[in-house]
Structure formats: structure tokens, C-alpha cells
Write a protein that holds these residues in place. Structure first.
Motif, PDB file in Angstrom:
ATOM      1  N   ARG A 144       0.848  -1.192   0.000  1.00 27.18           N
ATOM      2  CA  ARG A 144       0.000   0.000   0.000  1.00 27.18           C
ATOM      3  C   ARG A 144       0.884   1.243   0.000  1.00 27.18           C
ATOM      4  N   ILE A 145       0.513   2.215  -0.820  1.00 30.23           N
ATOM      5  CA  ILE A 145       1.277   3.457  -0.845  1.00 30.23           C
ATOM      6  C   ILE A 145       0.315   4.642  -0.861  1.00 30.23           C
ATOM      7  N   SER A 146       0.813   5.751  -0.349  1.00 30.11           N
ATOM      8  CA  SER A 146       0.133   7.033  -0.447  1.00 30.11           C
ATOM      9  C   SER A 146       1.105   7.979  -1.123  1.00 30.11           C
ATOM     10  N   ALA A 147       0.689   8.579  -2.229  1.00 33.08           N
ATOM     11  CA  ALA A 147       1.598   9.425  -3.001  1.00 33.08           C
ATOM     12  C   ALA A 147       0.811  10.524  -3.691  1.00 33.08           C
ATOM     13  N   SER A 148       1.530  11.564  -4.107  1.00 37.99           N
ATOM     14  CA  SER A 148       0.880  12.659  -4.822  1.00 37.99           C
ATOM     15  C   SER A 148       0.636  12.262  -6.273  1.00 37.99           C
ATOM     16  N   TRP A 149      -0.222  13.025  -6.915  1.00 34.21           N
ATOM     17  CA  TRP A 149      -0.528  12.785  -8.319  1.00 34.21           C
ATOM     18  C   TRP A 149       0.742  12.872  -9.160  1.00 34.21           C
ATOM     19  N   HIS A 150       1.594  13.843  -8.850  1.00 35.02           N
ATOM     20  CA  HIS A 150       2.826  14.024  -9.612  1.00 35.02           C
ATOM     21  C   HIS A 150       3.789  12.854  -9.408  1.00 35.02           C
ATOM     22  N   ASP A 151       3.789  12.286  -8.203  1.00 37.17           N
ATOM     23  CA  ASP A 151       4.710  11.180  -7.934  1.00 37.17           C
ATOM     24  C   ASP A 151       4.402   9.966  -8.792  1.00 37.17           C
ATOM     25  N   LEU A 152       3.164   9.846  -9.201  1.00 39.81           N
ATOM     26  CA  LEU A 152       2.756   8.676  -9.979  1.00 39.81           C
ATOM     27  C   LEU A 152       2.906   8.904 -11.477  1.00 39.81           C
ATOM     28  N   TYR A 153       3.624   9.957 -11.822  1.00 43.72           N
ATOM     29  CA  TYR A 153       4.011  10.162 -13.216  1.00 43.72           C
ATOM     30  C   TYR A 153       5.263   9.325 -13.436  1.00 43.72           C
ATOM     31  N   LEU A 154       5.058   8.037 -13.583  1.00 44.06           N
ATOM     32  CA  LEU A 154       6.160   7.086 -13.567  1.00 44.06           C
ATOM     33  C   LEU A 154       6.615   6.709 -14.971  1.00 44.06           C
ATOM     34  N   ARG A 155       7.840   6.252 -15.041  1.00 45.16           N
ATOM     35  CA  ARG A 155       8.383   5.812 -16.332  1.00 45.16           C
ATOM     36  C   ARG A 155       7.616   4.579 -16.829  1.00 45.16           C
ATOM     37  N   ASP A 156       7.579   4.446 -18.127  1.00 46.02           N
ATOM     38  CA  ASP A 156       6.829   3.339 -18.724  1.00 46.02           C
ATOM     39  C   ASP A 156       7.320   1.979 -18.236  1.00 46.02           C
ATOM     40  N   SER A 157       8.592   1.930 -17.840  1.00 47.01           N
ATOM     41  CA  SER A 157       9.161   0.655 -17.424  1.00 47.01           C
ATOM     42  C   SER A 157       8.760   0.276 -16.003  1.00 47.01           C
ATOM     43  N   THR A 158       8.124   1.211 -15.270  1.00 42.67           N
ATOM     44  CA  THR A 158       7.744   0.919 -13.900  1.00 42.67           C
ATOM     45  C   THR A 158       6.702  -0.195 -13.868  1.00 42.67           C
ATOM     46  N   TYR A 159       6.991  -1.175 -13.054  1.00 43.33           N
ATOM     47  CA  TYR A 159       6.122  -2.340 -12.990  1.00 43.33           C
ATOM     48  C   TYR A 159       6.021  -2.772 -11.538  1.00 43.33           C
ATOM     49  N   SER A 160       4.812  -3.006 -11.062  1.00 46.66           N
ATOM     50  CA  SER A 160       4.649  -3.449  -9.686  1.00 46.66           C
ATOM     51  C   SER A 160       3.547  -4.488  -9.603  1.00 46.66           C
ATOM     52  N   SER A 161       3.969  -5.690  -9.293  1.00 48.52           N
ATOM     53  CA  SER A 161       2.990  -6.745  -9.037  1.00 48.52           C
ATOM     54  C   SER A 161       2.692  -6.829  -7.553  1.00 48.52           C
ATOM     55  N   CYS A 162       3.362  -5.971  -6.772  1.00 49.18           N
ATOM     56  CA  CYS A 162       3.223  -6.001  -5.315  1.00 49.18           C
ATOM     57  C   CYS A 162       2.155  -5.024  -4.825  1.00 49.18           C
ATOM     58  N   THR A 163       2.090  -3.839  -5.430  1.00 45.34           N
ATOM     59  CA  THR A 163       1.205  -2.785  -4.938  1.00 45.34           C
ATOM     60  C   THR A 163      -0.259  -3.141  -5.153  1.00 45.34           C
ATOM     61  N   THR A 164      -1.018  -3.160  -4.067  1.00 44.12           N
ATOM     62  CA  THR A 164      -2.442  -3.484  -4.147  1.00 44.12           C
ATOM     63  C   THR A 164      -3.328  -2.284  -3.866  1.00 44.12           C
ATOM     64  N   SER A 165      -2.780  -1.222  -3.262  1.00 43.33           N
ATOM     65  CA  SER A 165      -3.604  -0.068  -2.886  1.00 43.33           C
ATOM     66  C   SER A 165      -2.835   1.224  -3.109  1.00 43.33           C
ATOM     67  N   ILE A 166      -3.515   2.207  -3.682  1.00 43.34           N
ATOM     68  CA  ILE A 166      -2.938   3.530  -3.869  1.00 43.34           C
ATOM     69  C   ILE A 166      -3.925   4.571  -3.350  1.00 43.34           C
ATOM     70  N   ILE A 167      -3.448   5.398  -2.416  1.00 37.03           N
ATOM     71  CA  ILE A 167      -4.182   6.604  -2.028  1.00 37.03           C
ATOM     72  C   ILE A 167      -3.476   7.758  -2.723  1.00 37.03           C
ATOM     73  N   CYS A 168      -4.154   8.386  -3.663  1.00 39.48           N
ATOM     74  CA  CYS A 168      -3.543   9.410  -4.513  1.00 39.48           C
ATOM     75  C   CYS A 168      -3.973  10.791  -4.024  1.00 39.48           C
ATOM     76  N   ILE A 169      -2.997  11.675  -3.847  1.00 39.85           N
ATOM     77  CA  ILE A 169      -3.243  13.009  -3.309  1.00 39.85           C
ATOM     78  C   ILE A 169      -3.082  14.025  -4.435  1.00 39.85           C
ATOM     79  N   PRO A 170      -4.171  14.559  -4.958  1.00 40.94           N
ATOM     80  CA  PRO A 170      -4.065  15.533  -6.048  1.00 40.94           C
ATOM     81  C   PRO A 170      -3.354  16.803  -5.591  1.00 40.94           C
ATOM     82  N   GLN A 171      -2.659  17.438  -6.507  1.00 32.89           N
ATOM     83  CA  GLN A 171      -1.985  18.699  -6.237  1.00 32.89           C
ATOM     84  C   GLN A 171      -2.358  19.696  -7.316  1.00 32.89           C
TER      85      GLN A 171
END
Length: 869
Positions: A531-558
């Protein structure tokens, strides 16, 4: 730039310690900590070292070496034991090289007459800060540079003296209220007076403040103070009581047999019998503890009092009546500064250059007295310079220990619920309804019996956390349940640390204050956190980013520029919650609808049309859309697991052709525009519990939409009906299980209100925007048998005839914008449960009537509140 370079090195080291891939063996961990300590030594002495460029180059080079050592290329064969040994050796060599640099810097500082900071002075706590212990010591996430700077000066928090009476600030009103209760001779029976609040808020201080008051000392024949620990024992309580009553030293280590225990109980009872006494039972953690001792205190009917301090509302409610409970409040900004000023400067003025930084530090304490005293004790021991103070954060080792007691007291499911709240931003007001749905989606809870829904179990959990003074209730709904809540800043810091240490939830913005560092390290961190909590900008991730582990995202708009974010590679995502803010951030629905495991989705959408591809989300239980006029496809009926369907407003729902498909799990539908409450619709949502409907005159009046089948929705408990226009429907019946009803717009005449009054389970009734037309309302016996709250907001009502027995359980009466109503039926004051009458400030006649009712009855039973417009 040297300072930033060293700080970046430390951040890199902390990231590595968060890895969970077998590389961080005890030896490797020890090497990393050693390197970190040396980096701290460089940073602490940087101020007095003239050749700062050398330190910058050393820090940058060290960071590059660290990044290479832990790069995939270097770790390609790291599964072998030899490779981890080789890694630790390489780290050891780097530590030795850094040691020589640190030695050079320290020698330079000594030669030039500057005080020296040794890294050994500040190394304490780094290993603890990233360990699995529950007693955290840092103030925000993994240990930060400022935390070690604090550790250099801080003493053991346990030796800080408690606040003396001269140091108490902000308790004047609390003390006055407690003194009134304690010295009130109109209550001759023995009274229990609980003081409730979170750890560190000053419960014991207030009790001591009252206990030692000269007036109290003179008024009572005998006083005693006993502290009840979380792991209390009856012998300990008895010996403390006897020692306090007899003025002797507390005896430790005695051999307590059952005979001795009973003898001491009898001795205590005899000492108190016939005397006017004041007993303080400090820090009570359970009703069992109170049960064990309450029989020791005879009711002499002479005004004896027992003060009980506790963090747990259940304990307070068990021991006393609800109106006897004193709830501690946080200090306001002025009181907080006054307390801080007195502890740091005494009678002297605060230097002008320290005022702004000092106020910022105090504000970070969140009005918690213990936090203010702790940081004040720290700052009073260090040089008074703005630059030094700016690097100080609250040293909450003591606070962490206090909060750990409360946390360890919780059952496992409540620990998960509490830590999950660390994903929300500081001071964010969390809607209870959304939090409950998130807990359910995460699977933290189980139903205790077949008659209780999982949402009801979650509501009880939230109330438990509030009662244990860990969660702050910021507003309540009309039925008394929590509407919104938040975490105190100190509790949230504790939860952020512990959630990160246990890899339960990572609050990325707390762990890395720099957005550049977050963007760089977040792809790595995702591999180790579900589980992660991150800002909207933080989730501007590279195309190669891959996560089979993350099940929950709390996204904080800015606010500001919103990059195109991607979640298509979060293949295991189950929960996606975007905080509701007014910047309309949204995900590409094409990506979202590929996340087939999604059970919870709350977000805005690009436009009002939801595509048919939503049918792919067969596991979806909660859908919340922050938008009006949402058009749902007919495929929505295929989501058989759906429990909650919510938007600002939905366009009329399309019905599927052919055989009827029912959403048997659907509990919430809100807000549905021009809802067709036909028999077929009723059959398709048979278990709906909460329903919001809005009708417009042009559609409703034309006869295309009808509501006469509302009674068919047998399980509806909460119903909100809005009417836009002057059309009046033929409303003659409601679901019989209805507990809460809100009518907005013209729906029914006052003379027909018996339809509503006859509802057997109705607890809350809100009548808004001329919901009832006419000028007279006369109620009769047998109506509104369970009504707790009645709100009339904007009405032409002139004459109201009612008796108290017509509303036998009413607690709260709210009358707003009723200009023609001159008085409240006088007999309303005879309702034994009535606690509050609220009037707006425009109708003085109505206010006079309310005050008259209050004066006629016990003033402390009925409270009259004036709402300012």
C-alpha cells in the motif's frame, strides 16, 4: 550545495535499508548504518569547515558508489552468500574512506577552535528508527537528519519533570469546570468525575492541578492519589492507596496472599468511612480495573469525589454518567505559544529573530501540551540561533512511548485500521463514510454475527478508535455517528513511522520531502510495499515501472500542472482512492478498466460518460465518481459484487433488456436523478439501504417518473428526496425500516405528516426548503416514537401544536429560517431526553420561547444554541 549532497547520500542509504530482498543482512545493515553515521558527522560539522566543496565531492562520490553497488548490474549474482560478503566488504572499504574524511574535518574544526560533533554522539537511534519495534523514535518517517541533530542534545525524555502548576497554561477553563463539580455541595452522593483525552494532552496535569489546590485541601478530610498502569495489579493499587492515605512510602515487593489483600481492602474502606475524601485514580485502562477498586470507596453522602483519568471513553462511560465526563481540549495557538515561551524563556522576552521559527515549531506540536513541553525542554538546552532552531523537529521519543501504550492496547484489526489512516495528508479531514468503505475494501474486518453488515462492523471500529482517544472526531451526523475525523499530528507521525517500518503502508510524501527524490526512488520502493500514499505528480512514472506487489494507492491531487499518469502496470491493484479535491484529477479509464482485481475506485473521470468497458471490473464493490450528471452504461448491472454506487448525480439509469438482473449486494445508490421507482427497479436493487433521489419538475410532472413503489424497497434505512420545482407528488407511504428521512423541496402538507410520524423506526427527520407546505402542524400521541432529531430549515409554519409525549425520545430540535413561527410548544421542555434546542439569530420570538423552556426546566439539562448567520 554541500549540505544537499550529504543529505542526498543519507536519503539513498535510507532507501536501501527499506529493501526486502535478502541483501540487507545484519552485516550489510551494520555497514550502511556506519556510513550513514559518518555522513551525519560531516553534516553536523559542515558549518565550521571552510572547504565545503571537498565535502560535496566526497558525498557525491560516495552516493555514486552506493548506487553502483546496489545496481542490478552489480547484483546480478547476488543470490550467493559470497556476493553478500563481497558487498559488505565493499561497503566497509567505503566506510573507512569516509572515516578518514570525517577525521580530517574534525581535526580542522578542533584546530580552529570550534566545538566538534562526533558521529558517535548522534548515531543513537538510527538502527532503532528502521527496526521492527513498535516504539518509534523519529518524528517523520525514517530517521531524518534533523532527528539526529536533535539526538545530539536531547536527554532521556523520561527525566523531563512534569509540568508544575506555574507552568500550566490553557487549563484555566478546565480547572474552573472541574472545581465547580468537585466543590458543588448540591450533590451529596459520591460522584465519579472522569477526565478523558489522548496521551499527552494533560489529563493527569489537570487532575494534579485540582488535587493540590488549597481550596480542595481545606475542603476534604483526606486525599489520595493512585496511578493505574496498563498491566496493573490489585496488590499494587492497594499498596499505593494505603501509602497515600497514610502518608507512607509505597511498599514494593510484599508477599500478597488473599488474606492480606482482603485485609488491606477492609483497612482502606475503614479509613474512608464517614470522612469526606477526594481520590484520584490516574491512567485507568480498563473497566475491570475500576470494578476491582470501586467497592473500596464508601458513599458517605458527604460530597466525596473520585477523579478518574483515562484515554478510553468506554471506561469513563462505564464509571460515570455521560454529563459528568470532562473532555480535554487541545491548546489553541495563543495558549501553545504561551506555554512554550514560559518553558524556554521564563520571564524574558523572546528574541525577535526566534519568534517566527519558534511559532512554526510550536504549531507543529498540534496543541498537545506534552509535545510542547518536550520540544521546549530541548530548545532551552541548545544555543538560541534561528539556523539551529530551524533544524530542530519535535523530539517525540517520549510521545512515541506514550502512543505505543495506546497502540499496543488495540486488537490486531484496530491496529490495521489506525495505521491505514497514515495514508491521508496531515490535518486532512477524512469522511467517515469513505474511510469505512476503504477498510472494508482492504479486508481488515469481519462480521461478528449474521445480523451485522461489514460496514456496521467498520463503524464500530471507528467509534472504538475515537473512544480510545487515538482518532479525533471532527463532526458528527444527526444520528450521533461520526461524519468526519482526522488524526492529531503526533498520532499521525507515529502511524506514518510504524506503518513504514512494518511495510504496511508507505506514505511517500512523508518519507521523502523532496519530489525529485520521490520520483527517483518510488519505483524501487513500490516493489516492497503493498500500500502506498503518493501525490498525483509522484505517480508520473516511467513506462518501465512495474509493480505486481502494490495493491492499494491513495492518490493526493496537487494543484497546478497535472501530468498524464499511468497505472497500467499496477497489475495487482485492488484499491484506487483519489482524494476528493477541486482540481478534477483523473486516470485514463482505459487503463483503469484493465485492472480486473479492482474492488474500490474513487476518482473523477474525463467526462460524464462511463464506457461499457466498466463491465471488466467484475470484482468492483465501491464506485465513487466526483462528477455530476454521470451517465452509466447498461453494463453497470453486470457488476454483481457492487455494494456502493455514488456520484454527485447520476442521469436516469438504463435498464437492461430481457431477463431481470439484480444487484443483490447494492446497499448505496446516490444521487439518482429522476429515478424510476417501478416494480422492476425495486426487484433489481432488493437490498438497498441508502438511497438519494432528485426529481426535476418538467420530468416528474409529466408523469414519466413515479415513486409510489418506494414502499417496496423494504430494506431502505436512509432516504433523501429532493424536488426542484413547485410540483407536489402524491406521497402516501415510505419504507417501514426507515431510520433517517430528508425531504428537500415541496413534498407533503403539514396535515399529512402523520404518514411520516407513523414510521416505527424513524430517528432523524430533516425538512428543508419548504418540504412541508401549509401553516399549521398538530401532532398526536403515538407519532414519532423513536425520533431523536428534528430539523426544520426554511418553512412557512406559523402554528405548531404538540405535547411532550408526542416526541418521547427527542434529543435535538433545530429550527432555522422559520420567520412566521413565534413559539415552540411549551410542553416540548417536558421531554425527558431533550438536550439541545438550536435557533438561528433572525427570529427573536422563537429564541425567547426556547430560553423560556430552558428556564422552566433544569438549566443544565437543556442547552439553547444560537446559530449565527
Amino acid at each position: 550545495m554541500a549540505y544537499e549532497a550529504v543529505e542526498s547520500l543519507q536519503q539513498t542509504l535510507r532507501i536501501i535499508l527499506l529493501r526486502d530482498d535478502g541483501l540487507i543482512t545484519p552485516l550489510v545493515k551494520q555497514r550502511i548504518i556506519s556510513i550513514h553515521d559518518k555522513a551525519v558527522g560531516l553534516q553536523l560539522n559542515l558549518k565550521h569547515f571552510s572547504e565545503k566543496e571537498i565535502i560535496r565531492e566526497v558525498a557525491n562520490a560516495s552516493e555514486e558508489i552506493i548506487q553502483f553497488l546496489f545496481s542490478p548490474q552489480n547484483l546480478s549474482d547476488c543470490e550467493s552468500i559470497d556476493s553478500t560478503v563481497r558487498l559488505s566488504d565493499q561497503l566497509g572499504e567505503l566506510a573507512e574512506e569516509l572515516e578518514s574524511t570525517v577525521g580530517y574535518v574534525i581535526d580542522y574544526c578542533k584546530i580552529n577552535g570550534h566545538s566538534v560533533r562526533q558521529q558517535s554522539d548522534v548515531a543513537v537511534g538510527f538502527d532503532e528508527g528502521l527496526s521492527d519495534s513498535t516504539a518509534a523514535t523519529s518524528s517523520s518517517g525514517p530517521a531524518s537528519t534533523s532527528r539526529y541533530f536533535v539526538a545530539d542534545f536531547a536527554e532521556d525524555p523520561s527525566i523531563y519533570p512534569p509540568m508544575s502548576r506555574d507552568d500550566v497554561v490553557g487549563f484555566d477553563e478546565d480547572k474552573a469546570q472541574m472545581m465547580d463539580r468537585i466543590t458543588d455541595n448540591s450533590y451529596s452522593n459520591r460522584e465519579i468525575l472522569p477526565i478523558v483525552g489522548m496521551g499527552g494532552i494533560g489529563k493527569s496535569t489537570l487532575a494534579k492541578y485540582v488535587y493540590d489546590d488549597p481550596m480542595i485541601i481545606d475542603q476534604y478530610d483526606i486525599r489520595a492519589w493512585v496511578t493505574i498502569s496498563q498491566d496493573y495489579s490489585i496488590p499494587s493499587i492497594l499498596s499505593q492507596l494505603l501509602a497515600s492515605l497514610n502518608g507512607k512510602v509505597h511498599q514494593v515487593g510484599r508477599d500478597y496472599s488473599l488474606i492480606v489483600i482482603e485485609a488491606e481492602k477492609l483497612e482502606i474502606y475503614k479509613i474512608l468511612l464517614g470522612r469526606r475524601y477526594l481520590i484520584v485514580m490516574d491512567n485507568v485502562w480498563s473497566v475491570e480495573a475500576w470494578d476491582h477498586v470501586q467497592r473500596l470507596f464508601p458513599n458517605n453522602r458527604n460530597g466525596s469525589r473520585i477523579i478518574l483519568t483515562t484515554r478510553l471513553m468506554d471506561v469513563a462511560s462505564y464509571a460515570a454518567n455521560s454529563w459528568d465526563i470532562h473532555m480535554m481540549r487541545f491548546l489553541d495557538d495563543e495558549q501553545s505559544w504561551c506555554l512554550f515561551h514560559r518553558k524556554v524563556f521564563g520571564d524574558q522576552d523572546c528574541p525577535h529573530e526566534l519568534r517566527s521559527v519558534g511559532e512554526k515549531i510550536v504549531k507543529g506540536c498540534g496543541g498537545l501540551p506534552l509535545s510542547i513541553v518536550t520540544v521546549a525542554g530541548l530548545l532551552s538546552r541548545i544555543p538560541r540561533t534561528p539556523k539551529l532552531w530551524q533544524q530542530i523537529e519535535v523530539n517525540d521519543g517520549q510521545l512515541g512511548s506514550i502512543l505505543s501504550l495506546s497502540y499496543n492496547h488495540l486488537p490486531p484489526h484496530l491496529r490495521k485500521c489506525l495505521l491505514y489512516m497514515a495514508g491521508f495528508p496531515q490535518d486532512y479531514e477524512i469522511l467517515a463514510s469513505e474511510l469505512i468503505k476503504l477498510w472494508v475494501a482492504e479486508g481488515f474486518l469481519e462480521c461478528q454475527n449474521e445480523f451485522e453488515s461489514i460496514e456496521m462492523a467498520a463503524e464500530e471500529c471507528l467509534e472504538d478508535l475515537i473512544k480510545q482517544s487515538l482518532v479525533l472526531n471532527t463532526s458528527r451526523k444527526s444520528d450521533g455517528k461520526t461524519k468526519s475525523c482526522r488524526l492529531h499530528s503526533m498520532v499521525r507521525d507515529f502511524c506514518v513511522r510504524l506503518a513504514g517500518q512494518e511495510k504496511f503502508l508507505l506514505s511517500a510524501m512523508d518519507y521523502f520531502s523532496n519530489p525529485i527524490l520521490r520520483r527517483h526512488f518510488l519505483p524501487q520502493i513500490l516493489q516492497n510495499h503493498h500500500r502506498i500514499s503518493a501525490s498525483w505528480h509522484d505517480l508520473y512514472l516511467r513506462d518501465s515501472t512495474y509493480s505486481s506487489c502494490t495493491t492499494s494507492i491513495i492518490c493526493i491531487p496537487q494543484r497546478g500542472y497535472r501530468p498524464k499518469c499511468s497505472i497500467e502496470n499496477f497489475i495487482s491493484l485492488r484499491v484506487l482512492h483519489v482524494l476528493h479535491r477541486n482540481d478534477h484529477s483523473y486516470w485514463e479509464l482505459g487503463q483503469v478498466f484493465e485492472l480486473i482485481y479492482l474492488t474500490y475506485l474513487a476518482s473523477s473521470i474525463p467526462d460524464s460518460i462511463v464506457p461499457p468497458a466498466i463491465a471488466k471490473l467484475q470484482n468492483l464493490q465501491t464506485l465513487i465518481i466526483y462528477r455530476s450528471d454521470v451517465r452509466l452504461p447498461v453494463e453497470i448491472w453486470s457488476l454483481r459484487q457492487l455494494r456502493h454506487l455514488i456520484a454527485f448525480s447520476f442521469c436516469p439509469l438504463l435498464l437492461p433488456g430481457g431477463a431481470t438482473i439484480s444487484l443483490e449486494n447494492l446497499q448505496t445508490l446516490s444521487t439518482a436523478t429522476n429515478f424510476v421507482c417501478s416494480k422492476r427497479m425495486v426487484d433489481m436493487i432488493p437490498n438497498i439501504k441508502k438511497l438519494g433521489i432528485c426529481y426535476s419538475e418538467e420530468k416528474f410532472g409529466a408523469g414519466h417518473y413515479y415513486i409510489y413503489k418506494l414502499i417496496g424497497l423494504r430494506r431502505v434505512e436512509k432516504l433523501k428526496l429532493e424536488m426542484h420545482g413547485s410540483y407536489v407528488p402524491l406521497l402516501d407511504t415510505f419504507p417501514q425500516l426507515l431510520k433517517k428521512l430528508e425531504l428537500n423541496g415541496r413534498w407533503i402538507s403539514w396535515k399529512d405528516m402523520t404518514i411520516v410520524g407513523s414510521l416505527p423506526n424513524l430517528q432523524v427527520l430533516k425538512l428543508k426548503n419548504y418540504a412541508c407546505y401549509g401553516e399549521q402542524w398538530a401532532t398526536t400521541v403515538g407519532e414519532f416514537r423513536k425520533l431523536i432529531l428534528l430539523l426544520i430549515d426554511e418553512s412557512n409554519l406559523k402554528h405548531w401544536k404538540a405535547r411532550g409525549r408526542h416526541f418521547p425520545m427527542l434529543k435535538c430540535l433545530i429550527l432555522h429560517r422559520c420567520p412566521y413561527l413565534d413559539e415552540i410548544p411549551e410542553d416540548i421542555g417536558n421531554i425527558p431526553t431533550l438536550e439541545l434546542i438550536e435557533i438561528d439569530d433572525h427570529n427573536q420570538s422563537l429564541l425567547h420561547s426556547a430560553n423560556k423552556i430552558q428556564a422552566t426546566h433544569k438549566k443544565d439539562r437543556i442547552k439553547v444554541v444560537v446559530k449565527r448567520s
